[in-house]
Design a protein around this motif. Sequence first.
Motif, mmCIF file in Angstrom:
data_model
loop_
_atom_site.group_PDB
_atom_site.id
_atom_site.type_symbol
_atom_site.label_atom_id
_atom_site.label_comp_id
_atom_site.label_asym_id
_atom_site.label_seq_id
_atom_site.Cartn_x
_atom_site.Cartn_y
_atom_site.Cartn_z
ATOM 1 N N UNK A 171 0.862 -1.176 0.000
ATOM 2 C CA UNK A 171 0.000 0.000 0.000
ATOM 3 C C UNK A 171 0.897 1.223 0.000
ATOM 4 N N UNK A 172 0.448 2.310 -0.626
ATOM 5 C CA UNK A 172 1.241 3.538 -0.651
ATOM 6 C C UNK A 172 0.396 4.688 -0.120
ATOM 7 N N UNK A 173 1.061 5.630 0.538
ATOM 8 C CA UNK A 173 0.381 6.813 1.055
ATOM 9 C C UNK A 173 0.146 7.830 -0.050
ATOM 10 N N UNK A 174 1.100 7.947 -0.965
ATOM 11 C CA UNK A 174 1.031 8.969 -2.010
ATOM 12 C C UNK A 174 1.803 8.487 -3.223
ATOM 13 N N UNK A 175 1.608 9.168 -4.354
ATOM 14 C CA UNK A 175 2.259 8.783 -5.594
ATOM 15 C C UNK A 175 2.520 10.040 -6.413
ATOM 16 N N UNK A 176 3.478 9.988 -7.339
ATOM 17 C CA UNK A 176 3.811 11.171 -8.141
ATOM 18 C C UNK A 176 2.590 11.700 -8.889
ATOM 19 N N UNK A 177 2.402 13.005 -8.824
ATOM 20 C CA UNK A 177 1.265 13.629 -9.477
ATOM 21 C C UNK A 177 -0.012 13.583 -8.669
ATOM 22 N N UNK A 178 0.025 12.935 -7.498
ATOM 23 C CA UNK A 178 -1.163 12.834 -6.661
ATOM 24 C C UNK A 178 -1.297 14.018 -5.719
ATOM 25 N N UNK A 179 -1.843 13.750 -4.543
ATOM 26 C CA UNK A 179 -2.132 14.830 -3.606
ATOM 27 C C UNK A 179 -1.334 14.705 -2.307
ATOM 28 N N UNK A 180 -0.310 13.859 -2.292
ATOM 29 C CA UNK A 180 0.433 13.619 -1.062
ATOM 30 C C UNK A 180 1.125 14.840 -0.509
ATOM 31 N N UNK A 181 1.415 15.828 -1.349
ATOM 32 C CA UNK A 181 2.074 17.041 -0.897
ATOM 33 C C UNK A 181 1.118 18.092 -0.389
ATOM 34 N N UNK A 182 -0.157 17.729 -0.205
ATOM 35 C CA UNK A 182 -1.171 18.669 0.251
ATOM 36 C C UNK A 182 -1.898 18.110 1.466
ATOM 37 N N UNK A 183 -2.484 18.992 2.250
ATOM 38 C CA UNK A 183 -3.182 18.578 3.478
ATOM 39 C C UNK A 183 -4.654 18.348 3.125
ATOM 40 N N UNK A 184 -4.917 17.180 2.573
ATOM 41 C CA UNK A 184 -6.229 16.834 2.034
ATOM 42 C C UNK A 184 -6.798 15.659 2.808
ATOM 43 N N UNK A 185 -8.084 15.751 3.164
ATOM 44 C CA UNK A 185 -8.703 14.729 4.007
ATOM 45 C C UNK A 185 -8.584 13.338 3.394
ATOM 46 N N UNK A 186 -8.722 13.239 2.077
ATOM 47 C CA UNK A 186 -8.685 11.951 1.405
ATOM 48 C C UNK A 186 -7.351 11.244 1.477
ATOM 49 N N UNK A 187 -6.299 11.936 1.927
ATOM 50 C CA UNK A 187 -4.999 11.286 2.076
ATOM 51 C C UNK A 187 -4.947 10.353 3.279
ATOM 52 N N UNK A 188 -5.881 10.498 4.207
ATOM 53 C CA UNK A 188 -5.731 9.861 5.506
ATOM 54 C C UNK A 188 -6.481 8.539 5.639
ATOM 55 N N UNK A 189 -7.743 8.482 5.226
ATOM 56 C CA UNK A 189 -8.525 7.268 5.453
ATOM 57 C C UNK A 189 -7.962 6.033 4.743
ATOM 58 N N UNK A 190 -7.309 6.147 3.568
ATOM 59 C CA UNK A 190 -6.731 4.925 2.982
ATOM 60 C C UNK A 190 -5.642 4.275 3.838
#
Length: 405
Positions: free
Chosen positions: A204-223
Amino acid sequence: MASPASTQTCGSANPESPAPPDASKLKITHSKTPKPLQPVETLRFGQTFSDHMIVANYDPETGWSAPEIKPHGPITLDPSCSCFQYGGNVFEGMKAYLGPDGKARLFRPDLNMRRLERSCARLALPPIDGDAVLELIQRLVDLERRWIPKESGYSLYLRPTVIATKPGLGVMASDHAMLYILAMPTGPFYRVLKPVALFAVSENVRAWPGGTGGHKIAGNYSPGFLPQQTAAEKGYDHILWLFGDDRRITEAGAMNFFVVVKRDDGDGEFQFDMFDMYHLLSVEGLDLITAPLDGTILPGVTRASCLALAGDPEFQKESSLRLHPQEMVYTMSDLEKWSSEGKFLEALALGTSVIIIPCNKIGYEGKDIVLPGAGLGPVGTALRKKILDIQEGRTEWKGWGVVCP
C-alpha cells in the motif's frame, strides 16, 4: 538548510481571487452556556472542544460571507454536497501556546496558511486567502484564551477546514465552500514520550507522483486506516510508508520521518551507556536525512523547522551539534546497511501533534531493524527542546513565534 523545494511562498493561491473572508465584518454570537474547563490530565486529542468556532460560506455570486464566531455545534449541509460525494475537503493543524508572559503564540502560522491555499487550489475549491484566515484564527484564539492550558506541552489545537458544499451529484469542481475553524485544548499526544515501532509496507502507498500527497487533504488519511490496523495486529505502532521497487522511505503514519546517520567522511564518535543510549564524544559527522519534497511528501511545518535549525550555525553552537541536514532519496536497503554498520543512530517521526517522537524498531520483511536507546537521542532531544521553547515563548527565534494580538 532546507532546499529551495521546501521554501514556502507568500500570497494567495490566485491573485484574482474574490474578496477574502473579512475579519472587519466578523459577527460574534457568544455561547450562553460556557463549558467548565476540565483538568489538563484528562484532555485527550480531538475529544474536547472550546465554546466557539468560526464559520464562513462561499457563494459564486456573492463571494465569501461575513465570518461568524458562534457556539461550537453541528453544521447543516445537503447530503448531496460535494464534500460527502467526492471528498472535496482540506484542513490544517496548528497550535496556540501560552507563553510565560501570558501571551498566546502561534508557531510559524504563515507556513500553514500558504499550505492551506495550495491545498484548496489542488482540489479546485474556491480560492482562500490565508492571511485573512490567519486574522480570523487570531480573533478566535483571543476569544478562547481561557482554553489554552498553562502547563508546558499543552496548547490550544486549531483546525481550519475548507469543504466543498455544492449540492447535487456531478463529478465536477465545487463552486460553493464552507470555511470553519475549530479549537480544542490538548496535551502531549503521547503522555509518556516513549519510542514507537514502525511497520514498513510497500503493498500500500500513502502517495504517488502527481497525486495529492504534498497537500493537506482529508482523502490522504482514510486509505491508511486499514494498513494501520494490520500494523497494530502485528505489534507495531505506525506504518513506515515505502514507495517504488527500490522501497524508498517516505513518511511514518501521518508524520514526516527523519533519520540520523553517522557520515562516512565525518569524525563523529559516540559511546553507548548501560541503557543502550548513545552519547556523542565529538560532534562532527552526523547526517539528518529526510525524503525530498517531490510531491509525495507533505511539507510539514515541524519538518521545515527541523531542517532549518539543523543547518543553522547559532543552533549548532547552542546545542553542541554539527548536523548536516539532507533532503535525499533513501531506501530500506540504505537503512539496513547503515544499521549493520552501526551508523543508524536515530529515527524520528515529526508532526504538529507529536512535535518529535523517537522510533526504536522498524519491521521489514519479517525482521526488525532495532535502534539504540529507550528514548530520544541527542539530536531528537535538542531539536524537540528548541521547538518547544520557541512555541511556548521561552525564547525568540527568527520571528517563528507569532504573538496573537
